[in-house]
Scaffold this active site. Structure first.
Site, PDB file in Angstrom:
ATOM      1  N   ALA A  80     -12.710  -4.278  40.129  1.00 15.46           N
ATOM      2  CA  ALA A  80     -13.496  -2.794  40.243  1.00 15.46           C
ATOM      3  C   ALA A  80     -12.869  -2.163  38.711  1.00 15.46           C
ATOM      4  CB  ALA A  80     -13.327  -1.978  41.397  1.00 15.46           C
ATOM      5  N   ARG A 105     -20.559  -0.518  27.753  1.00 21.49           N
ATOM      6  CA  ARG A 105     -21.713  -1.292  27.792  1.00 21.49           C
ATOM      7  C   ARG A 105     -22.885  -0.288  28.329  1.00 21.49           C
ATOM      8  NH1 ARG A 105     -20.658  -4.524  23.877  1.00 21.49           N
ATOM      9  NH2 ARG A 105     -18.463  -5.949  24.315  1.00 21.49           N
TER      10      ARG A 105
HETATM   11  C1  FAD Z   1     -20.919  -0.561  20.760  1.00 19.59           C
HETATM   12  C2  FAD Z   1     -19.935  -1.692  20.573  1.00 19.59           C
HETATM   13  C3  FAD Z   1     -19.849  -2.201  19.067  1.00 19.59           C
HETATM   14  C4  FAD Z   1     -19.205  -3.255  18.648  1.00 19.59           C
HETATM   15  N1  FAD Z   1     -19.080  -3.884  17.694  1.00 19.59           N
HETATM   16  C5  FAD Z   1     -17.989  -4.920  17.353  1.00 19.59           C
HETATM   17  C6  FAD Z   1     -18.096  -5.605  16.019  1.00 19.59           C
HETATM   18  O1  FAD Z   1     -18.940  -5.181  15.184  1.00 19.59           O
HETATM   19  N2  FAD Z   1     -17.188  -6.367  15.743  1.00 19.59           N
HETATM   20  C7  FAD Z   1     -16.161  -6.780  16.705  1.00 19.59           C
HETATM   21  O2  FAD Z   1     -15.445  -7.773  16.255  1.00 19.59           O
HETATM   22  N3  FAD Z   1     -16.195  -6.359  17.919  1.00 19.59           N
HETATM   23  C8  FAD Z   1     -17.373  -5.399  18.309  1.00 19.59           C
HETATM   24  N4  FAD Z   1     -17.160  -4.955  19.524  1.00 19.59           N
HETATM   25  C9  FAD Z   1     -16.329  -5.332  20.597  1.00 19.59           C
HETATM   26  C10 FAD Z   1     -15.134  -4.568  20.993  1.00 19.59           C
HETATM   27  O3  FAD Z   1     -14.236  -4.505  19.565  1.00 19.59           O
HETATM   28  C11 FAD Z   1     -13.997  -4.974  21.968  1.00 19.59           C
HETATM   29  O4  FAD Z   1     -13.624  -6.351  21.596  1.00 19.59           O
HETATM   30  C12 FAD Z   1     -14.945  -5.362  23.092  1.00 19.59           C
HETATM   31  O5  FAD Z   1     -15.607  -4.003  23.411  1.00 19.59           O
HETATM   32  C13 FAD Z   1     -13.941  -5.395  24.230  1.00 19.59           C
HETATM   33  O6  FAD Z   1     -13.361  -4.094  24.563  1.00 19.59           O
HETATM   34  P1  FAD Z   1     -11.722  -3.881  24.428  1.00 19.59           P
HETATM   35  O7  FAD Z   1     -10.910  -4.837  23.674  1.00 19.59           O
HETATM   36  O8  FAD Z   1     -11.502  -2.323  24.642  1.00 19.59           O
HETATM   37  O9  FAD Z   1     -11.201  -4.120  25.886  1.00 19.59           O
HETATM   38  P2  FAD Z   1     -11.230  -5.505  26.911  1.00 19.59           P
HETATM   39  O10 FAD Z   1     -10.892  -6.664  26.330  1.00 19.59           O
HETATM   40  O11 FAD Z   1     -12.284  -5.247  28.112  1.00 19.59           O
HETATM   41  O12 FAD Z   1      -9.778  -5.070  27.793  1.00 19.59           O
HETATM   42  C14 FAD Z   1      -9.690  -3.679  28.371  1.00 19.59           C
HETATM   43  C15 FAD Z   1      -8.611  -2.813  27.971  1.00 19.59           C
HETATM   44  O13 FAD Z   1      -7.437  -3.472  27.952  1.00 19.59           O
HETATM   45  C16 FAD Z   1      -6.287  -3.149  26.957  1.00 19.59           C
HETATM   46  N5  FAD Z   1      -6.134  -4.570  26.453  1.00 19.59           N
HETATM   47  C17 FAD Z   1      -6.508  -5.688  26.635  1.00 19.59           C
HETATM   48  N6  FAD Z   1      -6.231  -6.612  25.586  1.00 19.59           N
HETATM   49  C18 FAD Z   1      -5.149  -5.921  24.991  1.00 19.59           C
HETATM   50  C19 FAD Z   1      -4.339  -6.316  23.918  1.00 19.59           C
HETATM   51  N7  FAD Z   1      -4.208  -7.555  23.686  1.00 19.59           N
HETATM   52  N8  FAD Z   1      -3.500  -5.434  23.538  1.00 19.59           N
HETATM   53  C20 FAD Z   1      -3.523  -4.160  23.866  1.00 19.59           C
HETATM   54  N9  FAD Z   1      -4.169  -3.620  24.953  1.00 19.59           N
HETATM   55  C21 FAD Z   1      -5.113  -4.691  25.546  1.00 19.59           C
HETATM   56  C22 FAD Z   1      -7.083  -2.316  26.350  1.00 19.59           C
HETATM   57  O14 FAD Z   1      -6.667  -1.061  26.598  1.00 19.59           O
HETATM   58  C23 FAD Z   1      -8.582  -2.491  26.531  1.00 19.59           C
HETATM   59  O15 FAD Z   1      -9.637  -1.328  26.349  1.00 19.59           O
HETATM   60  C24 FAD Z   1     -18.066  -3.913  19.988  1.00 19.59           C
HETATM   61  C25 FAD Z   1     -18.141  -3.308  20.991  1.00 19.59           C
HETATM   62  C26 FAD Z   1     -19.182  -2.413  21.426  1.00 19.59           C
HETATM   63  C27 FAD Z   1     -18.901  -1.755  22.760  1.00 19.59           C
END
Ligand code: FAD
Length: 238
Positions: A153, A163
């Site tokens: 969740a 999203r």
């Molecule tokens: C509107 C939008 C535009 C985007 N444009 C691009 C783009 O142009 N190019 C691109 O490459 N990506 C893009 N992305 C993807 C974005 O960079 C993320 O890869 C994706 O949204 C996954 O989110 P996240 O990495 O925050 O979290 P998730 O992978 O869902 O993980 C959730 C949270 O866990 C923590 N976490 C997870 N893994 C780690 C780690 N290794 N180290 C530290 N903390 C961690 C962080 O707090 C993270 O926020 C885009 C996303 C959005 C929503």
């Protein structure tokens, strides 16, 4: 697009309460040596205070069909999910279905392009001995796929913050809207927390998107005036 919630966490010993938040309530109650409540006060309190790890005790599994490979590329960037998706190595994409993001005459042009790609894909396989795994190089991002996806969740809520934002691509926004609708049938509380990041804290809605703001909520800078003693913190973060 089809989005079906096919499973969610339930107790080994069934009770009359099918809402999975009941399990969060029990797990969270141990933190405070308190008793579970019928209206999930402890679980809701944890959510409100940012004690999100208690939400990791319950999972949701969805079957998603007829979405594009472009959507797959986006959803699979999230690291706290489990997925099984249609393989373009083991499955033939002859006559592939696709998501057409256009309307009217533009949609017709796009349909013709997809038809040409389908022909190219089949030519590669028929006349150039290409295997599915090599011929797929010519397939478009629009090509349809299907997958099962499971997440807890907390991950579901945090992914929704990104999203369901109006800046996210329309197709993935629609998928999360459907997921929210499905979750609402079994766990209205978690569904109510599946909101864009601007509404993650319902008492203080603000947009973190800067120039991309859709106008639904004010930018933080429009409602918050940093006081002098915080100036160093603010400068360090900009
Ligand atoms: C509107 C939008 C535009 C985007 N444009 C691009 C783009 O142009 N190019 C691109 O490459 N990506 C893009 N992305 C993807 C974005 O960079 C993320 O890869 C994706 O949204 C996954 O989110 P996240 O990495 O925050 O979290 P998730 O992978 O869902 O993980 C959730 C949270 O866990 C923590 N976490 C997870 N893994 C780690 C780690 N290794 N180290 C530290 N903390 C961690 C962080 O707090 C993270 O926020 C885009 C996303 C959005 C929503």
């Amino acid at each position: 697009m089809t989005v079906d919630l096919i499973a969610y966490t339930q107790r080994v010993v069934p009770t009359s309460d099918k809402n999975p938040l009941d399990i969060v309530e029990e797990a969270a109650s141990i933190c405070y040596n308190s008793s579970m409540t019928d209206d999930y006060k402890i679980a809701k309190g944890c959510k409100a205070s940012g004690h999100y790890s208690v939400l990791e005790h319950i999972n949701f599994t969805f079957y998603v069909k007829d979405v594009s490979r472009a959507l797959l590329a986006q959803i699979s960037r999230h690291r706290h999910i489990s997925m099984s998706c249609r393989s373009q190595r083991y499955c033939s994409e002859d006559g592939f279905k696709y998501v057409n993001p256009f309307t009217g005459e533009d949609a017709d042009v796009f349909d013709n392009m997809m038809s040409d790609i389908d022909t190219d894909y089949q030519i590669l396989k028929k006349y150039h001995n290409a295997k599915n795994e090599d011929a797929r190089a010519v397939l478009p991002n629009a090509c349809c796929t299907e997958f099962y996806i499971t997440m807890n969740a907390r991950a579901l809520i945090e992914m929704s913050h990104l999203r369901l934002c109006s800046r996210a691509q329309k197709e993935i926004r629609e998928m999360f809207t459907e997921m929210k609708r499905e979750v609402a049938q079994v766990c209205p509380e978690v569904a109510s927390w599946m909101v864009p990041s601007c509404e993650a804290n319902p008492k203080y809605p603000f947009c973190p998107e800067g120039r991309g703001c859709c106008g639904r909520h004010p930018l933080l800078a429009d409602v918050y005036k940093p006081i002098e003693k915080n100036k160093e913190v603010v400068d360090g973060n900009t």
